[in-house]
Design a protein around this motif. Structure first.
Motif, mmCIF file in Angstrom:
data_model
loop_
_atom_site.group_PDB
_atom_site.id
_atom_site.type_symbol
_atom_site.label_atom_id
_atom_site.label_comp_id
_atom_site.label_asym_id
_atom_site.label_seq_id
_atom_site.Cartn_x
_atom_site.Cartn_y
_atom_site.Cartn_z
ATOM 1 N N ALA A 139 -37.412 65.612 -23.068
ATOM 2 C CA ALA A 139 -36.004 66.661 -23.463
ATOM 3 C C ALA A 139 -34.579 65.670 -23.967
ATOM 4 O O ALA A 139 -33.625 64.777 -23.437
ATOM 5 N N PRO A 140 -34.078 65.893 -24.885
ATOM 6 C CA PRO A 140 -32.578 65.550 -25.625
ATOM 7 C C PRO A 140 -31.869 65.755 -23.980
ATOM 8 O O PRO A 140 -31.887 66.402 -23.089
ATOM 9 N N TRP A 141 -30.926 64.458 -24.137
ATOM 10 C CA TRP A 141 -30.591 64.256 -23.214
ATOM 11 C C TRP A 141 -28.996 63.790 -23.381
ATOM 12 O O TRP A 141 -28.604 62.927 -24.079
ATOM 13 N N ARG A 142 -28.300 64.507 -23.663
ATOM 14 C CA ARG A 142 -26.944 64.108 -24.346
ATOM 15 C C ARG A 142 -26.215 63.121 -24.380
ATOM 16 O O ARG A 142 -25.388 61.948 -24.918
ATOM 17 N N GLU A 143 -26.315 62.498 -22.889
ATOM 18 C CA GLU A 143 -25.670 62.001 -21.921
ATOM 19 C C GLU A 143 -26.239 60.427 -22.268
ATOM 20 O O GLU A 143 -25.284 58.750 -22.301
ATOM 21 N N ILE A 144 -27.378 60.584 -23.156
ATOM 22 C CA ILE A 144 -28.083 58.899 -23.471
ATOM 23 C C ILE A 144 -28.258 58.687 -24.892
ATOM 24 O O ILE A 144 -28.615 57.819 -25.330
ATOM 25 N N TYR A 145 -27.739 60.018 -25.300
ATOM 26 C CA TYR A 145 -28.346 59.745 -26.453
ATOM 27 C C TYR A 145 -27.392 59.475 -28.409
ATOM 28 O O TYR A 145 -25.713 58.978 -27.579
ATOM 29 N N GLN A 146 -27.772 58.500 -29.205
ATOM 30 C CA GLN A 146 -26.587 57.391 -29.465
ATOM 31 C C GLN A 146 -27.090 57.472 -30.804
ATOM 32 O O GLN A 146 -28.934 57.554 -30.971
ATOM 33 N N GLN A 147 -26.337 57.851 -32.026
ATOM 34 C CA GLN A 147 -26.931 57.190 -32.941
ATOM 35 C C GLN A 147 -27.057 56.176 -33.952
ATOM 36 O O GLN A 147 -26.798 55.067 -32.950
ATOM 37 N N ASP A 148 -27.917 55.132 -34.588
ATOM 38 C CA ASP A 148 -27.736 53.972 -35.128
ATOM 39 C C ASP A 148 -27.655 53.992 -36.932
ATOM 40 O O ASP A 148 -28.725 55.088 -37.566
ATOM 41 N N ASN A 149 -28.445 52.673 -37.199
ATOM 42 C CA ASN A 149 -28.940 52.865 -38.430
ATOM 43 C C ASN A 149 -30.404 53.404 -39.018
ATOM 44 O O ASN A 149 -30.746 53.711 -40.312
ATOM 45 N N GLU A 150 -31.514 53.297 -38.000
ATOM 46 C CA GLU A 150 -32.783 54.265 -38.301
ATOM 47 C C GLU A 150 -32.930 56.159 -37.496
ATOM 48 O O GLU A 150 -33.057 56.288 -38.135
ATOM 49 N N ILE A 193 -46.099 60.026 -25.152
ATOM 50 C CA ILE A 193 -44.861 59.921 -24.632
ATOM 51 C C ILE A 193 -44.204 60.498 -25.745
ATOM 52 O O ILE A 193 -44.248 59.731 -26.733
ATOM 53 N N ILE A 194 -43.959 61.933 -26.253
ATOM 54 C CA ILE A 194 -43.262 62.500 -27.222
ATOM 55 C C ILE A 194 -41.857 62.990 -26.727
ATOM 56 O O ILE A 194 -41.237 63.218 -24.931
ATOM 57 N N GLY A 195 -40.766 63.493 -27.778
ATOM 58 C CA GLY A 195 -39.819 64.276 -27.325
ATOM 59 C C GLY A 195 -38.980 63.841 -28.568
ATOM 60 O O GLY A 195 -39.220 62.879 -29.808
ATOM 61 N N GLY A 196 -37.170 64.341 -28.931
ATOM 62 C CA GLY A 196 -36.929 64.127 -30.266
ATOM 63 C C GLY A 196 -36.104 62.725 -30.440
ATOM 64 O O GLY A 196 -36.652 62.411 -29.286
ATOM 65 N N PRO A 197 -35.489 62.609 -31.123
ATOM 66 C CA PRO A 197 -34.949 61.190 -31.257
ATOM 67 C C PRO A 197 -34.372 61.210 -30.223
ATOM 68 O O PRO A 197 -33.733 62.212 -29.998
ATOM 69 N N GLY A 198 -34.104 59.940 -29.396
ATOM 70 C CA GLY A 198 -33.006 59.825 -28.580
ATOM 71 C C GLY A 198 -33.082 60.195 -26.861
ATOM 72 O O GLY A 198 -32.103 60.606 -26.162
ATOM 73 N N THR A 199 -34.760 60.657 -27.041
ATOM 74 C CA THR A 199 -35.034 60.842 -25.512
ATOM 75 C C THR A 199 -34.731 59.966 -24.458
ATOM 76 O O THR A 199 -35.148 60.361 -23.653
#
Length: 181
Positions: A121-132, A8-14
């Motif tokens: 795919a990247p999904w704006r509604e679930i994307y979150q930045q954090d410490n990592e 299972i792959i995808g960009g960060p926060g997918t």
């Protein structure tokens, strides 16, 4: 039993890690993303973002861990082993960062081949930045393209996972696998 390795792959926060956890809760064998562990260990040593400050060392640690995960599935007695990211991700991220790297990072992709690859795919509604996860959503979209290019270069057929609830996405993956047997 010949365990199939399902990536299972995808960009960060997918939503990859969330899906892996949901699959694990259903009783499937899952290998979790190790980059957060590598990042957290470096942060304990005072290195805020090892990927940014020492990308080659970071990538070498990932490669070692992902090869180990791949080999750990060799003696499993289960139909599937699910992976949160795979070995080709390392080269994709190195390409994204523009850093040079030794051929070993792409050569190993020929020796360690996953059976199926699902891409989120990247999904704006679930994307979150954090410490990592330091990348912006825009950067996540760019990384997604590098992942696609790298996996396609290594002859992977990428299966797009549609947006939906966690359960809908898990069902899509499992139904796709069941339909191919």
């Amino acid at each position: 039993m010949n365990t199939k390795r399902i990536l299972i792959i995808g960009g960060p926060g997918t939503g990859k890690s969330t899906l892996i956890t949901a699959l694990e809760e259903k009783g499937h064998v899952c290998f979790h993303e190790i980059s957060r562990e590598v990042t957290a260990a470096a942060q304990k040593k005072g290195i805020e973002q090892l990927f940014l400050t020492q990308p080659l060392l970071f990538s070498e640690l990932l490669l070692k861990g992902r090869i180990q995960q791949f080999e750990d599935a060799e003696n499993l007695n289960t139909a599937y082993a699910f992976y949160d990211r795979g070995i080709p991700d390392i080269a994709a991220y190195m390409d994204y960062s523009g850093d040079e790297y030794p051929a070993i990072f792409t050569d190993v992709c020929k020796d360690y081949v996953y059976d199926k690859t699902f891409i989120l795919a990247p999904w704006r509604e679930i994307y979150q930045q954090d410490n990592e996860r330091y990348e912006s959503f825009k950067q996540a979209q760019i990384i997604q393209q590098y992942l696609k290019t790298t996996y396609e270069k290594h002859n992977y057929d990428l299966i797009d996972v549609p947006f939906g609830t966690v359960e809908e996405r898990v069902d899509f993956i499992l139904q796709t696998l069941n339909n191919e047997e």
